[in-house]
Design a protein around this motif. Sequence first.
Motif, short mmCIF file in Angstrom:
data_model
loop_
_atom_site.label_atom_id
_atom_site.label_comp_id
_atom_site.label_asym_id
_atom_site.label_seq_id
_atom_site.Cartn_x
_atom_site.Cartn_y
_atom_site.Cartn_z
N ILE A 163 68.50 21.97 42.74
CA ILE A 163 68.96 21.91 44.13
C ILE A 163 69.58 20.56 44.45
N LEU A 164 68.91 19.47 44.07
CA LEU A 164 69.43 18.13 44.35
C LEU A 164 70.71 17.85 43.58
N PRO A 165 70.80 18.14 42.26
CA PRO A 165 72.08 17.95 41.56
C PRO A 165 73.22 18.76 42.18
N ILE A 166 72.93 19.99 42.62
CA ILE A 166 73.98 20.80 43.26
C ILE A 166 74.43 20.15 44.57
N SER A 167 73.48 19.61 45.32
CA SER A 167 73.81 18.93 46.57
C SER A 167 74.70 17.72 46.32
#
Length: 348
Positions: A131-135
């Motif tokens: 989720i954080l890398p995608i953000s």
Amino acid sequence: MAGNIPLDVAGVLSVWFETLIYGIYTCLFLSSFYMTLRKGMLHSRPSKIFFVATLVMWINCSAHVAVNLYRLLRGYVYLRETVGPTNYFNDLGRPDKVVAGVLNALMTWMGDSLVIYRCYLVWDSNIWVVILPISLLIVSIISNCVALYMFTKVPLGTIFGPALVHWMNTIYATAFAQNALTSSLIAYRLWKQEKNSRRAGIRSQGSSSNLIPVARIVVESAALYMALLLCLIVLYIQNNNGQFVLQEASPPAVGIVFCSISVRVSMRSHKMWRTTARATETHLSFDNNLVSEQSVGTGGLPRSISNATVTRTSGEQEKGAGTLNNVIPGSRTTSTGSSTEQENNDTP
């Protein structure tokens, strides 16, 4: 500033350096392409996705090199007397400059997306892990789009101006953070899997199928690109024209990182497969001798123990192959499990 590279010199160096890196990238791409087709690694959806993405990335990088060679001719030959190299490369709003920027951004987005997808596979398709890398990738895409739009609006030679500085710093910083995070997650997952396997007795300390070297390959390859990004950040903060040189070298650098992981892990998985196949053949031959001796009444291990030994060998390979195939989908290690199962069926 003192020690700054003249812009006309930076324009020549950027094209020269990019073509040099592009040559290395092309060699790695052809190696990856050959290994994928030659060894039949397109048996799963992830392997097909990586294969198509590798081809698209190389085509995109080739187009970027072609555009920069065209810009080199325009700035130093066709428009040398009327515009001049310095003014030509200072004009961020030129259509060919915008096209080069778009191709550069696309290459970065594809590379980052594939790293996130690889991390997603290694973590057993756990979406919460990425989720954080995608953000961060979304922030990078937005920042790139805004910067490319502003290229067409800012006055001549203001890439270091206040209107762009925040967006450019955001692009480099988010790319650095995203690659550091995903590479760390992949390496940690492989290290944890290896640690759990050894603790459970599935693999010994000296097993040739351990995942630690694979984690090292991922970290080393990602570190090269992160070093490039760090140099870009420093040069841009110092308003140094050297950032143009590294910026234009980013597309082939991204391709090198991606292809080097594929080639190195594929070569290692193929070596593991050959080593395991030889070891399994020797083990099977030994078990068959025991069974033969038992059939003539000369003693030996019971058939149940012999079969259990071969079955456990199959289990070891399936355990190690699963994680490795998530690092490089289509890895040959999947063949080991099937060949061992066949050997187990051949045992009386």
